[in-house]
Design an enzyme around this catalytic site. Structure first.
Site, mmCIF file in Angstrom:
data_model
loop_
_atom_site.group_PDB
_atom_site.id
_atom_site.type_symbol
_atom_site.label_atom_id
_atom_site.label_comp_id
_atom_site.label_asym_id
_atom_site.label_seq_id
_atom_site.Cartn_x
_atom_site.Cartn_y
_atom_site.Cartn_z
ATOM 1 N N HIS A 275 39.193 -5.036 30.227
ATOM 2 C CA HIS A 275 40.331 -4.735 31.105
ATOM 3 C C HIS A 275 41.380 -5.837 31.133
ATOM 4 O O HIS A 275 41.032 -7.027 31.133
ATOM 5 C CB HIS A 275 39.831 -4.546 32.545
ATOM 6 C CG HIS A 275 38.890 -3.415 32.751
ATOM 7 N ND1 HIS A 275 39.145 -2.133 32.326
ATOM 8 C CD2 HIS A 275 37.665 -3.358 33.367
ATOM 9 C CE1 HIS A 275 38.129 -1.345 32.674
ATOM 10 N NE2 HIS A 275 37.213 -2.070 33.295
ATOM 11 N N ASP B 131 28.112 -1.672 27.199
ATOM 12 C CA ASP B 131 28.576 -2.719 28.137
ATOM 13 C C ASP B 131 27.542 -3.772 28.550
ATOM 14 O O ASP B 131 27.402 -4.060 29.746
ATOM 15 C CB ASP B 131 29.172 -2.053 29.391
ATOM 16 C CG ASP B 131 30.380 -1.186 29.083
ATOM 17 O OD1 ASP B 131 30.736 -1.037 27.902
ATOM 18 O OD2 ASP B 131 30.965 -0.628 30.040
ATOM 19 N N CYS C 127 29.173 4.118 32.943
ATOM 20 C CA CYS C 127 29.564 4.156 31.536
ATOM 21 C C CYS C 127 28.528 4.836 30.641
ATOM 22 O O CYS C 127 28.902 5.512 29.673
ATOM 23 C CB CYS C 127 29.946 2.762 31.081
ATOM 24 S SG CYS C 127 31.483 2.224 31.900
ATOM 25 N N LYS D 218 37.133 -0.634 25.460
ATOM 26 C CA LYS D 218 37.660 0.459 26.298
ATOM 27 C C LYS D 218 38.176 -0.086 27.616
ATOM 28 O O LYS D 218 37.783 -1.181 28.033
ATOM 29 C CB LYS D 218 36.556 1.491 26.562
ATOM 30 C CG LYS D 218 35.351 0.911 27.296
ATOM 31 C CD LYS D 218 34.245 1.936 27.436
ATOM 32 C CE LYS D 218 33.036 1.343 28.141
ATOM 33 N NZ LYS D 218 33.298 0.976 29.545
ATOM 34 N N HIS E 23 36.451 -7.332 36.967
ATOM 35 C CA HIS E 23 35.327 -7.481 36.031
ATOM 36 C C HIS E 23 35.817 -7.293 34.598
ATOM 37 O O HIS E 23 36.807 -6.602 34.354
ATOM 38 C CB HIS E 23 34.208 -6.468 36.342
ATOM 39 C CG HIS E 23 34.638 -5.050 36.126
ATOM 40 N ND1 HIS E 23 35.346 -4.331 37.062
ATOM 41 C CD2 HIS E 23 34.501 -4.217 35.063
ATOM 42 C CE1 HIS E 23 35.607 -3.134 36.600
ATOM 43 N NE2 HIS E 23 35.115 -3.025 35.374
HETATM 44 C C1 VGL Z 1 31.341 0.216 34.443
HETATM 45 C C2 VGL Z 1 32.238 0.374 36.551
HETATM 46 C C3 VGL Z 1 33.423 -0.129 36.096
HETATM 47 C C4 VGL Z 1 30.160 0.411 33.543
HETATM 48 C C5 VGL Z 1 32.524 -0.289 33.977
HETATM 49 O O1 VGL Z 1 30.077 -0.252 32.507
HETATM 50 O O2 VGL Z 1 29.295 1.253 33.888
HETATM 51 N N1 VGL Z 1 31.207 0.555 35.723
HETATM 52 N N2 VGL Z 1 33.565 -0.458 34.813
HETATM 53 ZN ZN ZN Z 2 35.289 -1.426 34.113
#
Ligand code: VGL
Ligand code: ZN
Length: 225
Positions: free
Chosen positions: A66, A22, A171, A126, A101
């Site tokens: 998302h 991410d 994540c 994802k 986000h």
């Molecule tokens: C993440 C919170 C929500 C991450 C993703 O990438 O760690 N954290 N979505």
């Molecule tokens: Zn997320």
């Protein structure tokens, strides 16, 4: 902080995979869910990714992706704000709600421009199911559907995975845990990750749980070129 031992002199081979989690604008300072110092790890991640490629190992990127109506967003619950506690019975959403986000197609969901995306052998998206979050690069939080990462790693005969990226306590942590449970030898590259730190102690708890499980820790300097 948790007392951690670091593996040294790691020689990468074709049965290894680097999982870069991410590295998207929304998780970098300036984004909607910024992880402090998230920008500072990108150069190091690129260097390690080069070492993996040179040694015929695989490089995988995960991408939080998302829909706008995703239930992990506080904005999709009336009267809730980001950071509020929220736990659904099956663990699908929670333990807290997030700001909007990584909405599909937005700038915030794009990989940061400094990340060398062309080194990637595979990109795993994802978090597309609006009712279920997916912290792990392997599967949804309710463990009912996989992302394709396990099948990909299996098809490439991978037996060790190395996890870095954002965020340490979400994540990256969930990806490392699932990787371990799915039978991989897992290394967590501690200085190439940063955490959200919400709720309080989440980073400490993640590190302690990984250590107890048998996940190994490495640093950027652990890798032989
Ligand atoms: C993440 C919170 C929500 C991450 C993703 O990438 O760690 N954290 N979505
Ligand atoms: Zn997320």
């Amino acid at each position: 902080m948790e007392q951690l031992e670091f593996q040294k002199n790691i020689k990468i081979n074709r049965n290894d995979a680097l999982i870069i989690v991410d590295i998207q604008y929304d998780f970098i300072p300036g984004g909607s869910l910024p992880v402090e110092e998230g920008d500072l790890i990108i150069t190091g991640i690129n260097l390690i990714a080069n070492i993996f490629k040179k040694n015929k190992a695989k490089v995988v990127l995960t991408q939080d992706w998302h829909p706008q109506n995703h239930l992990s967003f506080a904005s999709n619950h009336s009267g809730k704000t980001p950071g509020d506690d929220f736990i659904s019975e099956d663990g699908a959403i929670g333990p807290i709600l997030w700001p909007d986000h990584c909405v599909q197609g937005t700038k915030g969901a794009e990989f940061h421009k400094e990340l060398k995306v062309d080194l990637a052998d595979k990109i795993i998206k994802k978090g597309m199911n609006p009712k279920v979050d997916s912290y792990s690069g392997f599967q949804d939080n309710d463990k009912k559907s996989e992302t394709g990462l396990r099948d990909y790693l299996k098809s490439k005969n991978i037996n060790r995975i190395f996890v870095c990226g954002l965020a340490l306590d979400y994540c990256c942590y969930y990806t490392a845990k699932d990787g371990f449970d799915f039978g991989y030898k897992v290394y967590f590259i501690i200085d190439l990750t940063r955490g959200v730190g919400l709720p309080e102690d989440s980073i400490k708890i993640a590190l302690r749980n990984m250590k107890e499980k048998g996940i190994k820790f490495a640093e950027q300097s652990s890798f032989k070129s």
